[in-house]
Design a protein around this motif. Structure first.
Motif, PDB file in Angstrom:
ATOM      1  N   ASN A  99       1.266   5.633   4.106  1.00 35.79           N
ATOM      2  CA  ASN A  99       2.367   5.431   5.056  1.00 35.79           C
ATOM      3  C   ASN A  99       3.545   4.737   4.357  1.00 35.79           C
ATOM      4  O   ASN A  99       4.090   3.737   4.834  1.00 35.79           O
TER       5      ASN A  99
ATOM      6  N   HIS B 249     -12.268   5.176  11.026  1.00 31.05           N
ATOM      7  CA  HIS B 249     -11.800   4.631   9.753  1.00 31.05           C
ATOM      8  C   HIS B 249     -10.853   3.442   9.972  1.00 31.05           C
ATOM      9  O   HIS B 249     -10.918   2.430   9.278  1.00 31.05           O
TER      10      HIS B 249
ATOM     11  N   PRO C 199      -3.244   1.887  -3.761  1.00 34.58           N
ATOM     12  CA  PRO C 199      -3.319   3.156  -3.013  1.00 34.58           C
ATOM     13  C   PRO C 199      -3.285   2.966  -1.493  1.00 34.58           C
ATOM     14  O   PRO C 199      -2.489   3.595  -0.809  1.00 34.58           O
ATOM     15  N   GLY C 200      -4.173   2.130  -0.962  1.00 30.04           N
ATOM     16  CA  GLY C 200      -4.239   1.979   0.494  1.00 30.04           C
ATOM     17  C   GLY C 200      -4.382   0.522   0.901  1.00 30.04           C
ATOM     18  O   GLY C 200      -4.589  -0.369   0.063  1.00 30.04           O
TER      19      GLY C 200
ATOM     20  N   GLU D  22      -7.267  -1.641  -0.296  1.00 36.64           N
ATOM     21  CA  GLU D  22      -7.235  -2.192  -1.665  1.00 36.64           C
ATOM     22  C   GLU D  22      -6.439  -3.500  -1.759  1.00 36.64           C
ATOM     23  O   GLU D  22      -6.414  -4.139  -2.835  1.00 36.64           O
TER      24      GLU D  22
ATOM     25  N   VAL E  64      -1.722   0.679   8.836  1.00 38.40           N
ATOM     26  CA  VAL E  64      -2.862   1.514   9.215  1.00 38.40           C
ATOM     27  C   VAL E  64      -2.552   2.128  10.574  1.00 38.40           C
ATOM     28  O   VAL E  64      -2.196   1.425  11.518  1.00 38.40           O
ATOM     29  N   ILE E  65      -2.667   3.462  10.636  1.00 34.56           N
ATOM     30  CA  ILE E  65      -2.370   4.165  11.893  1.00 34.56           C
ATOM     31  C   ILE E  65      -3.682   4.726  12.438  1.00 34.56           C
ATOM     32  O   ILE E  65      -4.444   5.362  11.698  1.00 34.56           O
TER      33      ILE E  65
ATOM     34  N   ALA F 299       0.843  -1.201   0.000  1.00 39.40           N
ATOM     35  CA  ALA F 299       0.000   0.000   0.000  1.00 39.40           C
ATOM     36  C   ALA F 299       0.874   1.245   0.000  1.00 39.40           C
ATOM     37  O   ALA F 299       1.946   1.277   0.616  1.00 39.40           O
TER      38      ALA F 299
HETATM   39  C1  DLZ Z   1      -8.515   6.643   4.139  1.00 41.38           C
HETATM   40  C2  DLZ Z   1      -7.376   5.994   4.838  1.00 41.38           C
HETATM   41  C3  DLZ Z   1      -7.026   6.369   6.159  1.00 41.38           C
HETATM   42  C4  DLZ Z   1      -7.785   7.386   6.930  1.00 41.38           C
HETATM   43  N1  DLZ Z   1      -5.982   5.816   6.786  1.00 41.38           N
HETATM   44  C5  DLZ Z   1      -5.229   4.891   6.131  1.00 41.38           C
HETATM   45  C6  DLZ Z   1      -4.123   4.291   6.772  1.00 41.38           C
HETATM   46  O1  DLZ Z   1      -3.731   4.604   7.903  1.00 41.38           O
HETATM   47  N2  DLZ Z   1      -3.433   3.341   6.080  1.00 41.38           N
HETATM   48  C7  DLZ Z   1      -3.798   2.946   4.798  1.00 41.38           C
HETATM   49  O2  DLZ Z   1      -3.133   2.067   4.238  1.00 41.38           O
HETATM   50  N3  DLZ Z   1      -4.853   3.507   4.182  1.00 41.38           N
HETATM   51  C8  DLZ Z   1      -5.567   4.461   4.802  1.00 41.38           C
HETATM   52  N4  DLZ Z   1      -6.628   5.028   4.181  1.00 41.38           N
HETATM   53  C9  DLZ Z   1      -6.908   4.662   2.766  1.00 41.38           C
HETATM   54  C10 DLZ Z   1      -7.721   3.368   2.590  1.00 41.38           C
HETATM   55  O3  DLZ Z   1      -6.898   2.216   2.796  1.00 41.38           O
HETATM   56  C11 DLZ Z   1      -8.280   3.276   1.160  1.00 41.38           C
HETATM   57  O4  DLZ Z   1      -7.242   3.476   0.229  1.00 41.38           O
HETATM   58  C12 DLZ Z   1      -9.365   4.334   0.905  1.00 41.38           C
HETATM   59  O5  DLZ Z   1     -10.379   4.253   1.882  1.00 41.38           O
HETATM   60  C13 DLZ Z   1      -9.998   4.142  -0.516  1.00 41.38           C
HETATM   61  O6  DLZ Z   1     -10.631   2.844  -0.616  1.00 41.38           O
END
Ligand code: DLZ
Length: 162
Positions: A30, A96, A61-62, A65, A89-90, A27
């Motif tokens: 971060n 969220h 992206p995150g 996904e 994920v923080i 991802a």
């Molecule tokens: C939106 C979001 C937030 C608030 N925090 C993180 C995070 O700490 N780590 C991460 O990998 N992704 C985060 N995302 C993005 C979500 O994983 C995802 O990309 C979006 O919600 C779009 O589907």
């Protein structure tokens, strides 16, 4: 066996990687953390004999996904033996964090079972950035390295079931 930090692993206990094709998906959120985990995972796969051409690296992206990416990779590539999913994920001010962590842990489990192939959960779920950095090459090791070792062990496990 007491083993609190798998990054201090016994290399002799890791299966030979040369037969395997392994994808690593990281991802972009971060990225300081996920980039270090990705480097750790790829270098560990190489060290244990996975051929360069059999290591597929992809970015999403995150962390949310990662589930879709693992499913698409396994659907489109029948020679793939495992997918290592790297995310971080923080905890923020909203809920969220909970939704992402719940979705990705359940999602990756479902993908692994659907395809009967190992999908490795290399996702850090931390309260602070420092906790994450400590686990991405810091004082608590590198969870990307651990993901690579787990993938190789699970590939061998699957071989032994066939
Ligand atoms: C939106 C979001 C937030 C608030 N925090 C993180 C995070 O700490 N780590 C991460 O990998 N992704 C985060 N995302 C993005 C979500 O994983 C995802 O990309 C979006 O919600 C779009 O589907």
């Amino acid at each position: 066996m007491k083993k609190t930090n798998l990054s201090d692993y016994d290399p002799m206990a890791v299966p030979e990687g040369s037969p395997y094709h392994i994808a690593v998906v990281a991802a972009e959120w971060n990225s300081e953390v996920t980039g270090a985990m990705l480097d750790g995972a790829v270098s560990t796969l190489r060290e244990h004999g996975v051929k360069e051409e059999n290591i597929i690296v992809r970015h999403v992206p995150g962390t949310f996904e990662l589930t879709t990416a693992a499913d698409l990779l396994l659907d489109s590539n029948s020679t793939l033996n495992a997918v290592i999913c790297i995310g971080c994920v923080i905890q923020g001010e909203t809920r969220h964090f909970e939704f992402i962590c719940q979705a990705v842990s359940q999602g990756l489990t479902n993908v692994a079972v659907k395809h009967s192939r190992p999908v490795i959960f290399s996702v850090l779920t931390c309260d602070t950035m420092q906790q994450a950095l400590d686990r991405a090459g810091g004082r608590h090791g590198n969870k990307g390295v651990e993901g690579a070792i787990t993938a190789l062990k699970m590939c061998k496990f699957k071989d032994q079931c066939e």
